[in-house]
Design a protein around this motif. Sequence first.
Motif, short mmCIF file in Angstrom:
data_model
loop_
_atom_site.label_atom_id
_atom_site.label_comp_id
_atom_site.label_asym_id
_atom_site.label_seq_id
_atom_site.Cartn_x
_atom_site.Cartn_y
_atom_site.Cartn_z
N GLY A 58 0.82 -1.20 0.00
CA GLY A 58 0.00 0.00 0.00
C GLY A 58 0.85 1.25 0.00
N THR A 59 0.18 2.38 0.20
CA THR A 59 0.85 3.67 0.22
C THR A 59 1.37 3.96 1.63
N PRO A 60 2.69 4.16 1.76
CA PRO A 60 3.25 4.43 3.10
C PRO A 60 2.74 5.75 3.67
N ILE A 61 2.52 5.76 4.99
CA ILE A 61 2.14 6.97 5.71
C ILE A 61 3.28 7.28 6.67
N GLY A 62 3.99 8.34 6.40
CA GLY A 62 5.13 8.70 7.25
C GLY A 62 6.30 7.76 7.03
N SER A 63 7.15 7.67 8.04
CA SER A 63 8.32 6.81 7.96
C SER A 63 8.19 5.70 9.00
N PRO A 64 8.98 4.62 8.86
CA PRO A 64 8.90 3.54 9.85
C PRO A 64 9.27 4.04 11.25
N GLN A 65 8.55 3.56 12.25
CA GLN A 65 8.79 3.93 13.64
C GLN A 65 8.59 2.71 14.52
N ARG A 66 9.15 2.76 15.70
CA ARG A 66 8.92 1.69 16.67
C ARG A 66 7.60 1.98 17.37
N LEU A 67 6.64 1.07 17.18
CA LEU A 67 5.31 1.22 17.75
C LEU A 67 4.91 -0.04 18.49
N ILE A 68 3.94 0.13 19.38
CA ILE A 68 3.36 -1.00 20.10
C ILE A 68 1.93 -1.14 19.57
N VAL A 69 1.70 -2.21 18.80
CA VAL A 69 0.38 -2.50 18.25
C VAL A 69 -0.02 -3.86 18.81
N ARG A 70 -1.04 -3.86 19.67
CA ARG A 70 -1.45 -5.09 20.36
C ARG A 70 -2.34 -5.99 19.49
N ASP A 71 -3.00 -5.43 18.49
CA ASP A 71 -3.93 -6.20 17.66
C ASP A 71 -3.19 -6.78 16.46
N GLU A 72 -2.99 -8.09 16.47
CA GLU A 72 -2.25 -8.75 15.38
C GLU A 72 -2.97 -8.67 14.04
N LYS A 73 -4.28 -8.47 14.06
CA LYS A 73 -5.04 -8.37 12.81
C LYS A 73 -4.69 -7.10 12.04
N ALA A 74 -4.08 -6.13 12.68
CA ALA A 74 -3.72 -4.88 12.02
C ALA A 74 -2.52 -5.05 11.11
N PHE A 75 -1.72 -6.09 11.34
CA PHE A 75 -0.52 -6.30 10.54
C PHE A 75 -0.87 -6.92 9.19
N LEU A 76 -0.22 -6.41 8.16
CA LEU A 76 -0.38 -6.96 6.81
C LEU A 76 0.68 -8.03 6.59
N PRO A 77 0.43 -8.98 5.67
CA PRO A 77 1.44 -10.02 5.42
C PRO A 77 2.70 -9.42 4.80
N GLY A 78 3.82 -10.06 5.08
CA GLY A 78 5.09 -9.64 4.51
C GLY A 78 5.82 -8.63 5.38
N GLN A 79 7.09 -8.46 5.04
CA GLN A 79 7.92 -7.49 5.74
C GLN A 79 8.75 -6.72 4.73
N GLY A 80 9.10 -5.52 5.12
CA GLY A 80 9.95 -4.69 4.28
C GLY A 80 11.41 -4.89 4.61
N GLU A 81 12.24 -4.03 4.06
CA GLU A 81 13.67 -4.14 4.36
C GLU A 81 13.91 -3.79 5.81
N ASP A 82 14.95 -4.35 6.38
CA ASP A 82 15.31 -4.17 7.79
C ASP A 82 14.24 -4.71 8.74
N GLY A 83 13.41 -5.64 8.28
CA GLY A 83 12.41 -6.27 9.15
C GLY A 83 11.21 -5.40 9.49
N VAL A 84 10.96 -4.37 8.70
CA VAL A 84 9.82 -3.48 8.95
C VAL A 84 8.53 -4.25 8.68
N ARG A 85 7.60 -4.20 9.64
CA ARG A 85 6.30 -4.83 9.47
C ARG A 85 5.30 -3.77 9.02
N TYR A 86 4.37 -4.17 8.16
CA TYR A 86 3.37 -3.25 7.63
C TYR A 86 2.09 -3.34 8.45
N VAL A 87 1.50 -2.16 8.72
CA VAL A 87 0.26 -2.09 9.49
C VAL A 87 -0.77 -1.33 8.66
#
Length: 135
Positions: A58-87
């Motif tokens: 999808g279209t990125p919003i802002g830059s990658p940051q360290r966040l605490i997201v408790r709902d696993e359903k918010a994560f999209l499949p796959g990872q970006g470079e440096d292990g970035v997870r998509y939400v």
Amino acid sequence: MRPALVRRVAGLLAGLALVALVVGVLVSAVLLRGAALVQRVEPAGAVGALFGDTGSPGTPIGSPQRLIVRDEKAFLPGQGEDGVRYVSETYLRENGVYPLQVKTVELVRNLVVGASVAALLFFGGVWVWARRRMT
């Protein structure tokens, strides 16, 4: 004020400061345990598929940051470079999930620890002073 009363009150407040210090560090550790490097994205819908953009989440919003997201359903499949997870930003909005920034947790923890240490030193010093006055 009598030194015995001052000593008791200072000892109690020093003890409470120590408890606040320990609780602040423990709560911070529990919250930070679930932190991940996250990129918030607006999921690609029909428009992305129309233009052949199926590899992007999808279209990125802002830059990658360290966040605490408790709902696993918010994560999209796959990872970006440096292990970035998509939400999915859409999922977060629709379900009222508000991710917590690691910087905020660390700031509050540092404020609690700083205030607790200052109170512990101050009231511990008053306790020692009152104890010496009693003898």
